[in-house]
Design a protein around this motif. Structure first.
Motif, PDB file in Angstrom:
ATOM      1  N   GLN A  51       0.826  -1.205   0.000  1.00 26.91           N
ATOM      2  CA  GLN A  51       0.000   0.000   0.000  1.00 26.91           C
ATOM      3  C   GLN A  51       0.862   1.258   0.000  1.00 26.91           C
ATOM      4  N   LYS A  52       1.954   1.277   0.768  1.00 26.35           N
ATOM      5  CA  LYS A  52       2.860   2.430   0.772  1.00 26.35           C
ATOM      6  C   LYS A  52       3.488   2.639  -0.601  1.00 26.35           C
ATOM      7  N   LEU A  59      -0.933   5.977  -6.681  1.00 25.18           N
ATOM      8  CA  LEU A  59      -2.123   5.133  -6.760  1.00 25.18           C
ATOM      9  C   LEU A  59      -2.724   5.012  -5.365  1.00 25.18           C
ATOM     10  N   ASP A  60      -3.975   5.404  -5.255  1.00 26.99           N
ATOM     11  CA  ASP A  60      -4.645   5.204  -3.981  1.00 26.99           C
ATOM     12  C   ASP A  60      -5.666   4.074  -4.127  1.00 26.99           C
ATOM     13  N   THR A  61      -6.336   3.753  -3.062  1.00 29.31           N
ATOM     14  CA  THR A  61      -7.262   2.622  -3.068  1.00 29.31           C
ATOM     15  C   THR A  61      -8.403   2.855  -4.045  1.00 29.31           C
ATOM     16  N   LYS A  62      -8.891   4.098  -4.124  1.00 29.23           N
ATOM     17  CA  LYS A  62     -10.011   4.398  -5.017  1.00 29.23           C
ATOM     18  C   LYS A  62      -9.609   4.235  -6.481  1.00 29.23           C
ATOM     19  N   ASP A  66     -11.076   1.629  -9.220  1.00 24.61           N
ATOM     20  CA  ASP A  66     -11.584   2.071 -10.517  1.00 24.61           C
ATOM     21  C   ASP A  66     -10.896   1.337 -11.660  1.00 24.61           C
ATOM     22  N   ILE A  67      -9.583   1.188 -11.565  1.00 25.88           N
ATOM     23  CA  ILE A  67      -8.829   0.481 -12.609  1.00 25.88           C
ATOM     24  C   ILE A  67      -9.291  -0.969 -12.694  1.00 25.88           C
ATOM     25  N   THR A  68      -9.448  -1.607 -11.543  1.00 27.82           N
ATOM     26  CA  THR A  68      -9.898  -2.994 -11.526  1.00 27.82           C
ATOM     27  C   THR A  68     -11.298  -3.128 -12.107  1.00 27.82           C
TER      28      THR A  68
END
Length: 119
Positions: A51-52, A59-62, A66-68
């Motif tokens: 995640q870091k 790249l953040d979680t959102k 969205d990409i996925t």
């Protein structure tokens, strides 16, 4: 828990007790608990490092979600296009094959009409 029922768990505990004795069982359980805790901590460390790294690259979680979602949508669209084409192709092929079979059957009937066996 891992698809093991109560009776099976009791049987496994009985076998462990017979193999290691009542003195070693608490020590084994303590060691296994520590190992599970270390495994959980290592997994959490790996997740946090990933995640870091993703956050460092912007790249953040959102955005990952969205990409996925976009990738999954494209895959589903491609699947539906491919399956739709094969369904039309198979129905056309079956229709053409059925007409050819009927035509051959009629030809055989017309040729063998006077020669048919009598039962």
């Amino acid at each position: 828990m891992f698809g093991i029922g109560g009776g099976e768990l009791v049987f496994i505990l009985f076998i462990v007790l017979m193999l290691f004795g009542s003195d070693k069982v608490p020590e084994i359980a303590r060691t296994m608990g520590k190992a599970m805790a270390q495994l959980k901590n290592a997994t959490n460390d790996i997740k946090s490092e990933i995640q870091k790294g993703a956050e460092a690259n912007g790249l953040d979680t959102k955005s990952l979600t969205d990409i996925t979602a976009n990738i999954n949508a494209q895959i589903n669209d491609a699947k539906s296009n491919l399956l739709g084409d094969t369904t039309n192709l198979s129905s056309n092929l079956l229709g053409e094959t059925a007409t050819e079979i009927d035509q051959v059957k009629e030809d055989i009937e017309s040729l063998s009409g006077p020669i048919k066996r009598q039962r």
